[in-house]
Design an enzyme around this catalytic site. Sequence first.
Site, PDB file in Angstrom:
ATOM      1  N   CYS A 115       0.814  -1.231   0.000  1.00  0.00           N
ATOM      2  CA  CYS A 115       0.000   0.000   0.000  1.00  0.00           C
ATOM      3  C   CYS A 115       0.841   1.271   0.000  1.00  0.00           C
ATOM      4  CB  CYS A 115      -0.954  -0.009   1.181  1.00  0.00           C
ATOM      5  SG  CYS A 115      -1.965  -1.500   1.227  1.00  0.00           S
ATOM      6  N   HIS A 252      -2.893   6.908   1.773  1.00  0.00           N
ATOM      7  CA  HIS A 252      -3.402   5.643   1.259  1.00  0.00           C
ATOM      8  C   HIS A 252      -4.830   5.468   1.772  1.00  0.00           C
ATOM      9  CE1 HIS A 252      -4.221   1.467   0.795  1.00  0.00           C
ATOM     10  NE2 HIS A 252      -3.956   1.155   2.046  1.00  0.00           N
ATOM     11  N   ASN A 282     -10.283  -0.297  -0.827  1.00  0.00           N
ATOM     12  CA  ASN A 282      -8.827  -0.248  -0.652  1.00  0.00           C
ATOM     13  C   ASN A 282      -8.193  -0.936  -1.861  1.00  0.00           C
ATOM     14  OD1 ASN A 282      -6.153  -0.818  -0.009  1.00  0.00           O
ATOM     15  ND2 ASN A 282      -6.560  -1.339   2.117  1.00  0.00           N
TER      16      ASN A 282
END
Length: 327
Positions: A115, A252, A282
């Site tokens: 990420c 993120h 996500n």
Amino acid sequence: MSTSKARITAIGSYVPERILTNNDLEKMVDTNDEWIVKRTGIKERRIANDKEFTSDLSYKAVLDLMERYDKTVDDVDLIIVCTMTPDYKTPSVASSLQAKLGIKNTGAIDLNAACAGFAYGLHVANGMITSGLNRKILVVGAETLSKITDFTDRTTCILFGDGAGALLVEYDEDQPSFISSHIGSEGEGGQHLYCTNLAIQMNSIDLLGNGCIVQNGREVYKWAIKTVTNGMKTVVERGNLNLDAVDWFVPHSANLRMLESICEKSNFPIEQTLYSLVHYGNTSSGTIPLSLDIGVKEGKLKSGDHVLLYGFGGGLAHAGLLIKWTV
């Protein structure tokens, strides 16, 4: 850090057509829309089809960039694809992308910092151009996380989606984009967020998941709040600015509650935070470029704005960049 000679000149993005809503997930696992929104802020996510892989999403994101900004990529001399879901162990997604784009003379590498990947990719691109080794680099953040998600595990399957974003970074001494950066890793906590491959143990702990993502949400949450708030401070201090001078924070997009906690702890207004999780979930290394592009399309992100990017996640790796938006 040395004075940058790299400028971000274009952006593009792509998400698959199929939408998986919270209501759809209710039929698959013991969950419901209210519970998911309350805990994550996510309403829906995009899912790649069976024949659609990370290189396909990357390619479409670059096509979008070329079309919108009237850019050519024939003279790109390095492709960096940030991903933890490559089509193959080898060739790299970047090499597949090079072939799809028909670029003859370019280097091609994949970068896996999960990420934090896209922030790392920009950090590397700035370094390569500023050092004089490259002049024009494509940085892509792309994932097909649905292919490594266990859709019987209600703690993880509600989170992840597929998508891609791309930035073009070019040599420009007069209008550089990059101001300061900070990168780090705490591999000692790697067992809190992983996806198995060859090894079946980490830090003397037996691993689970059978090739799907496994996450200890509570531990990752605690680590992220502390690490990102400290990191934000470090990045702006290195840029000789303070947080008040930042126009937009682009973390993120892991979980809206997490972002709210980070903003609260760092005294940064959530209203000046760009995130892509509401409709895309996500998307790991895809979240930051997707969030930036939402900011562009909604008319929020303006040329000259100071933008603080911060990626964090699997590794446990993290990376922050302070940039001037120059697109």
